[in-house]
Design a protein around this motif. Structure first.
Motif, mmCIF file in Angstrom:
data_model
loop_
_atom_site.group_PDB
_atom_site.id
_atom_site.type_symbol
_atom_site.label_atom_id
_atom_site.label_comp_id
_atom_site.label_asym_id
_atom_site.label_seq_id
_atom_site.Cartn_x
_atom_site.Cartn_y
_atom_site.Cartn_z
ATOM 1 N N VAL A 21 0.847 -1.195 0.000
ATOM 2 C CA VAL A 21 0.000 0.000 0.000
ATOM 3 C C VAL A 21 0.879 1.240 0.000
ATOM 4 N N ASP A 22 0.690 2.072 -1.005
ATOM 5 C CA ASP A 22 1.369 3.359 -1.081
ATOM 6 C C ASP A 22 0.406 4.405 -0.537
ATOM 7 N N GLY A 23 0.506 4.672 0.758
ATOM 8 C CA GLY A 23 -0.416 5.595 1.400
ATOM 9 C C GLY A 23 0.048 5.921 2.803
ATOM 10 N N GLU A 24 -0.730 6.705 3.517
ATOM 11 C CA GLU A 24 -0.430 7.074 4.887
ATOM 12 C C GLU A 24 -0.865 5.965 5.844
ATOM 13 N N VAL A 25 -0.423 6.081 7.091
ATOM 14 C CA VAL A 25 -0.808 5.114 8.113
ATOM 15 C C VAL A 25 -2.327 5.013 8.208
ATOM 16 N N CYS A 26 -3.011 6.148 8.166
ATOM 17 C CA CYS A 26 -4.474 6.130 8.284
ATOM 18 C C CYS A 26 -5.137 5.382 7.126
ATOM 19 N N ASP A 27 -4.520 5.466 5.940
ATOM 20 C CA ASP A 27 -5.069 4.755 4.779
ATOM 21 C C ASP A 27 -4.952 3.243 4.970
ATOM 22 N N ILE A 28 -3.788 2.803 5.419
ATOM 23 C CA ILE A 28 -3.576 1.371 5.648
ATOM 24 C C ILE A 28 -4.472 0.878 6.783
ATOM 25 N N GLN A 29 -4.616 1.692 7.833
ATOM 26 C CA GLN A 29 -5.469 1.304 8.952
ATOM 27 C C GLN A 29 -6.914 1.125 8.506
ATOM 28 N N ARG A 30 -7.366 1.969 7.587
ATOM 29 C CA ARG A 30 -8.741 1.843 7.082
ATOM 30 C C ARG A 30 -8.938 0.496 6.386
ATOM 31 N N LEU A 31 -7.932 0.066 5.574
ATOM 32 C CA LEU A 31 -8.015 -1.234 4.915
ATOM 33 C C LEU A 31 -8.024 -2.368 5.938
ATOM 34 N N VAL A 32 -7.202 -2.223 6.970
ATOM 35 C CA VAL A 32 -7.167 -3.221 8.036
ATOM 36 C C VAL A 32 -8.539 -3.329 8.700
ATOM 37 N N ASN A 33 -9.108 -2.195 9.008
ATOM 38 C CA ASN A 33 -10.419 -2.185 9.689
ATOM 39 C C ASN A 33 -11.494 -2.857 8.841
ATOM 40 N N GLU A 34 -11.465 -2.620 7.533
ATOM 41 C CA GLU A 34 -12.466 -3.215 6.650
ATOM 42 C C GLU A 34 -12.363 -4.737 6.652
ATOM 43 N N LYS A 35 -11.142 -5.248 6.588
ATOM 44 C CA LYS A 35 -10.955 -6.708 6.574
ATOM 45 C C LYS A 35 -11.309 -7.326 7.925
ATOM 46 N N ALA A 68 -13.467 -6.199 10.047
ATOM 47 C CA ALA A 68 -14.932 -6.154 10.160
ATOM 48 C C ALA A 68 -15.575 -7.308 9.406
ATOM 49 N N ALA A 69 -14.857 -7.809 8.388
ATOM 50 C CA ALA A 69 -15.353 -8.958 7.616
ATOM 51 C C ALA A 69 -14.921 -10.283 8.243
ATOM 52 N N GLY A 70 -14.330 -10.225 9.421
ATOM 53 C CA GLY A 70 -13.958 -11.444 10.141
ATOM 54 C C GLY A 70 -12.594 -12.004 9.809
ATOM 55 N N ASN A 116 4.055 -16.368 8.581
ATOM 56 C CA ASN A 116 3.548 -17.726 8.351
ATOM 57 C C ASN A 116 3.239 -18.454 9.652
ATOM 58 N N GLU A 117 3.830 -17.999 10.741
ATOM 59 C CA GLU A 117 3.598 -18.645 12.040
ATOM 60 C C GLU A 117 2.345 -18.112 12.729
ATOM 61 N N GLN A 118 1.691 -17.112 12.144
ATOM 62 C CA GLN A 118 0.611 -16.407 12.826
ATOM 63 C C GLN A 118 -0.785 -16.746 12.313
ATOM 64 N N GLU A 119 -0.905 -17.607 11.294
ATOM 65 C CA GLU A 119 -2.203 -17.981 10.716
ATOM 66 C C GLU A 119 -2.995 -16.740 10.292
ATOM 67 N N ILE A 120 -2.321 -15.892 9.517
ATOM 68 C CA ILE A 120 -2.889 -14.636 9.056
ATOM 69 C C ILE A 120 -3.747 -14.881 7.810
ATOM 70 N N ASP A 121 -4.819 -14.096 7.646
ATOM 71 C CA ASP A 121 -5.633 -14.168 6.429
ATOM 72 C C ASP A 121 -5.143 -13.212 5.357
ATOM 73 N N VAL A 122 -4.658 -12.051 5.753
ATOM 74 C CA VAL A 122 -4.206 -11.051 4.788
ATOM 75 C C VAL A 122 -3.154 -10.159 5.445
ATOM 76 N N ILE A 123 -2.187 -9.715 4.646
ATOM 77 C CA ILE A 123 -1.119 -8.839 5.130
ATOM 78 C C ILE A 123 -1.125 -7.562 4.295
ATOM 79 N N TYR A 124 -1.053 -6.418 4.964
ATOM 80 C CA TYR A 124 -0.833 -5.150 4.284
ATOM 81 C C TYR A 124 0.583 -4.672 4.621
ATOM 82 N N GLY A 125 1.309 -4.260 3.586
ATOM 83 C CA GLY A 125 2.681 -3.833 3.788
ATOM 84 C C GLY A 125 2.932 -2.433 3.268
ATOM 85 N N GLU A 126 3.726 -1.684 3.993
ATOM 86 C CA GLU A 126 4.143 -0.360 3.530
ATOM 87 C C GLU A 126 5.115 -0.511 2.370
#
Length: 347
Positions: free
Chosen positions: A249-263, A265-267, A311-321
């Motif tokens: 994600v090419d954006g500010e912290v708040c932009d990435i946080q918004r994407l995190v919140n959306e995912k 909220a979808a569980g 990989n050790e955290q059983e993550i569904d999605v990763i957002y990276g700066e």
């Protein structure tokens, strides 16, 4: 197959006669494959003169056979056996950066190297690693060593012996544990067969450093054009990927946080890859700092370990700066875009 683990102190004297080095070198002479540390990442080494040994490298990694391997040498005398011509630019770069994280593409001398190792090409990729254990093993074996990264194909490259063990235990003869590597990303690959050197893969030596030595340096169009066919070893296929989808994600912290919140909220269980400067700025299920943004060398050093930790955290999605594409940042972004496989999200 039983995989041996040899612990070797990389500052010990007389490494050439160290029992673990001798045993590993003997395995290479018997056309077995051995993982060894370099200054970039751990490599999976095999006798570059043997089709049998090289086939074992491809089999252990699950690597496509049309993907050529980098040949590692311990001294310049070995070059004359495998290389038809050392161009002026190649000589200048060797003088400046060998041993070190720089691979040179040169015209191959036919007859000695395995054609499997060079994927049947008329050129060969060669480097001299800047790591005492790697140099000692190569010298003790008396062989040129073909050595891609010592991981399962597609996985993040290994920067510790534990990473190699996780991927290749039971698939190879042995692993030399020489501690964590330093640079963290693979060598820079430069084609020196033409008039102007061309970077085929960015890595531990930056374009700026190269140009200080040889003047103009070009870049392979495939580094920026997804429709162009890459020419470098290790760049044809998706690599370095964690298990969960990674979105840059090419954006500010708040932009990435918004994407995190959306995912969330979808569980979904969501992670963020950031740096020390922003580590406390995110609210996510997992937040990992990959070095310091103000010192991109630390990001390169920690990159693959961070991707593996997800990989050790059983993550569904990763957002990276994202990172600035200057200096070693070019190599960092090259690896991250290969790991992601998705277009960068620009916000």
């Amino acid at each position: 197959m039983e995989t041996k683990m040899w612990k070797v102190d990389n500052i010990v004297d007389n490494l050439l006669t160290y029992p673990q080095i001798v045993e590993a070198a003997d395995c290479l002479k018997q056309n077995e494959v051995v993982a060894l540390p370099t200054e970039t990442v751990y490599g999976l080494g095999g006798n570059a003169e043997s089709d049998e040994a090289v086939a074992k490298i491809f089999e252990a990694k699950g690597r496509p056979g049309d993907n050529p391997l980098i040949i590692h040498i311990a001294n310049l005398d070995q070059l004359t056996d495998f290389v038809q011509e050392v161009t002026e630019s190649a000589q200048q770069l060797m003088d400046a950066f060998w041993p070190g994280p720089l691979t040179l593409i040169l015209t191959k001398k036919s007859g000695k190297l395995s054609g499997v190792a060079t994927a049947g090409l008329s050129t060969v990729a060669i480097r001299m690693p800047n790591h005492p254990i790697a140099l000692a093993v190569i010298a003790a074996s008396g062989l040129p060593i073909a050595a891609p990264s010592a991981n399962l194909s597609g996985q993040p490259s290994p920067t510790t012996a534990e990473h190699v063990w996780h991927d290749l235990n039971g698939r190879i003869a042995g692993i030399i544990d020489g501690g964590a590597t330093g640079v963290g990303v693979e060598s820079t690959v430069v084609d020196c067969t033409g008039e102007i050197p061309i970077i085929l893969r960015p890595g531990g030596i930056t374009r700026e450093q190269l140009e200080l030595v040889v003047g103009e340096v070009a870049a392979d169009p495939a580094l920026t054009d997804p429709n162009a066919a890459p020419k470098s070893p290790g760049m044809k296929y998706r690599h370095y990927a964690p298990n969960a989808p990674l979105y840059l994600v090419d954006g500010e912290v708040c932009d990435i946080q918004r994407l995190v919140n959306e995912k969330r909220a979808a569980g979904k269980k969501v992670a963020v890859m950031t740096t020390e400067e922003n580590r406390l700025a995110y609210d996510a299920d997992v937040v990992l700092a990959c070095g310091r943004r103000g010192e991109l060398e630390t990001v390169a050093e920690a990159l693959y370990d961070t991707l593996r930790t997800f990989n050790e955290q059983e993550i569904d999605v990763i957002y990276g700066e994202v990172f600035p594409e200057t200096g070693v940042g070019v190599a960092i972004m090259n690896r991250l875009t290969k790991a992601s496989g998705f277009p960068v999200i620009v916000l």
